[in-house]
Scaffold this active site. Structure first.
Site, PDB file in Angstrom:
ATOM      1  N   SER A  44       1.021  -0.730  -0.322  1.00 53.64           N
ATOM      2  CA  SER A  44      -0.017   0.033   0.303  1.00 53.64           C
ATOM      3  C   SER A  44       0.891   1.162   0.157  1.00 53.64           C
ATOM      4  O   SER A  44       2.028   1.365  -0.057  1.00 53.64           O
ATOM      5  CB  SER A  44      -0.593  -0.162   1.271  1.00 53.64           C
ATOM      6  OG  SER A  44      -1.945   1.129   1.964  1.00 53.64           O
ATOM      7  N   TYR A  70      -2.655  -0.842  10.609  1.00 51.10           N
ATOM      8  CA  TYR A  70      -1.925  -1.393   8.992  1.00 51.10           C
ATOM      9  C   TYR A  70      -1.611  -0.787   8.708  1.00 51.10           C
ATOM     10  O   TYR A  70      -0.628  -1.551   7.028  1.00 51.10           O
ATOM     11  CB  TYR A  70      -3.876  -0.421   8.482  1.00 51.10           C
ATOM     12  CG  TYR A  70      -3.936  -0.985   7.011  1.00 51.10           C
ATOM     13  CD1 TYR A  70      -4.464  -2.077   6.685  1.00 51.10           C
ATOM     14  CD2 TYR A  70      -3.062   0.718   6.021  1.00 51.10           C
ATOM     15  CE1 TYR A  70      -4.456  -2.233   4.874  1.00 51.10           C
ATOM     16  CE2 TYR A  70      -2.985  -0.429   4.670  1.00 51.10           C
ATOM     17  CZ  TYR A  70      -4.081  -1.488   4.111  1.00 51.10           C
ATOM     18  OH  TYR A  70      -3.741  -1.204   2.700  1.00 51.10           O
TER      19      TYR A  70
END
Ligand SMILES: NC(=O)C1=CN([C@@H]2O[C@H](COP(=O)(O)OP(=O)(O)OC[C@H]3O[C@@H](n4cnc5c(N)ncnc54)[C@H](OP(=O)(O)O)[C@@H]3O)[C@@H](O)[C@H]2O)C=CC1
Ligand SMILES: CC(=O)[C@H](N)C(=O)O
Length: 258
Positions: free
Chosen positions: A149, A162
């Site tokens: 990401s 995350y």
């Protein structure tokens, strides 16, 4: 265009496994790998959704296999790979795409959410790599694609665990790449910015953390990415010539750079 060029399928004869394939980015990757000629084992927990995508791919003339699998369960992951290899053949491409996130600041302690993100985004990725890596090295061929990401490269309020999980994916991938490059195995990290998926819509519309609500709006004030854009990035990496390693691809909305 001559029909032979039009019909050329760069992944013909290859077998791919895509986790988190029941919707969003994973579904788009499965469709594009299948359209490029790969036989694709699609894994996720919602088997009904996987079957719908499998039917769709079959109708287009592609090969797909829906396999119910929770990536946090190592035994299920081993079964996924065994079933894929006995049905479709040895795994050439593993796309570790399954991932989850919760938008909440750490001080508002929800430790069970931390565990869930670690289980899927870190341990799930390790379970899948563990099930294929020795076979790939023995065959002197393989490609592992890890869905990282932009948050594997920068902090983001409300995403601490995350981002930590995606920083793990980045660091682990770099080292794994060094370990297996001489065994014919490539390791690619894809680093998407915001992509319009069920996961993104759900987490942004249901977040209840006051600090985060001040920071994030949905819909976005600018166009975000379609899942197909990320699937194209995966396709680019896995169709590169064998001696070429596309190690990282950062793809973001034009108006949302790092
Ligand atoms: N959307 C975005 O903006 C971005 C997403 N990413 C990354 O891309 C990946 C896909 O995200 P996105 O498509 O948006 O997410 P979605 O929430 O839309 O889809 C997530 C997928 O993961 C699967 N999944 C979740 N938990 C498990 C599990 N335990 N075992 C197996 N499969 C599981 C879900 O299937 P099921 O529920 O059926 O099991 C689903 O298919 C993630 O790794 C995410 O971190 C990266 C950057 C940006
Ligand atoms: C999950 C997200 O919201 C995200 N934008 C990301 O991973 O980059």
């Amino acid at each position: 265009m001559q029909s032979s060029a039009r019909d050329y399928k760069p992944l013909s004869g290859k077998v791919a496994v895509v986790t988190g394939a029941s919707c969003g980015i994973g579904a788009a990757i499965s469709r594009q790998l299948a359209a490029a000629g790969a036989k694709v084992a699609m894994a996720a927990r919602r088997e009904n959704l996987l079957k719908e995508i499998q039917d769709e791919i079959s109708k287009e003339g592609g090969g797909a296999l829906a396999v119910k699998c929770d990536v946090t369960n190592r035994a299920e992951v081993k079964e996924l790979i065994q079933h894929t290899e006995s049905t479709l053949g040895p795994v050439d491409i593993l796309v570790n795409n399954a991932g989850i996130w919760v938008i909440r600041c750490m001080k508002n302690l929800h430790e069970e959410e931390w565990d869930q993100q670690v289980d899927v985004n870190i341990k799930g990725v390790l379970n899948c790599i563990g099930a294929v890596i020795s076979g790939m090295c023995e065959r002197k061929s393989g490609h592992i694609v890890n869905m990282s990401s932009e948050y594997g490269m920068k902090p983001a309020v409300g995403f601490a665990v995350y981002t930590g999980s995606k920083f793990f994916v980045e660091g682990m991938s770099r080292t794994l790449r060094q370990e297996v490059c001489k065994d014919g195995v490539r390791v690619t990290c894809i680093q998407p910015g915001d992509v319009e998926t069920p996961g993104l819509a759900t987490t942004l519309t249901t977040m209840d953390d006051e600090q985060c609500k001040q920071l994030y709006t949905y819909p976005f004030p600018y166009p975000v990415l379609e899942p197909e854009v990320i699937a194209q990035a995966v396709l680019y990496a896995v169709t590169a010539p064998d001696h070429v390693a596309v190690n990282e691809i950062l793809v973001q909305p034009r108006e949302g750079p790092l």
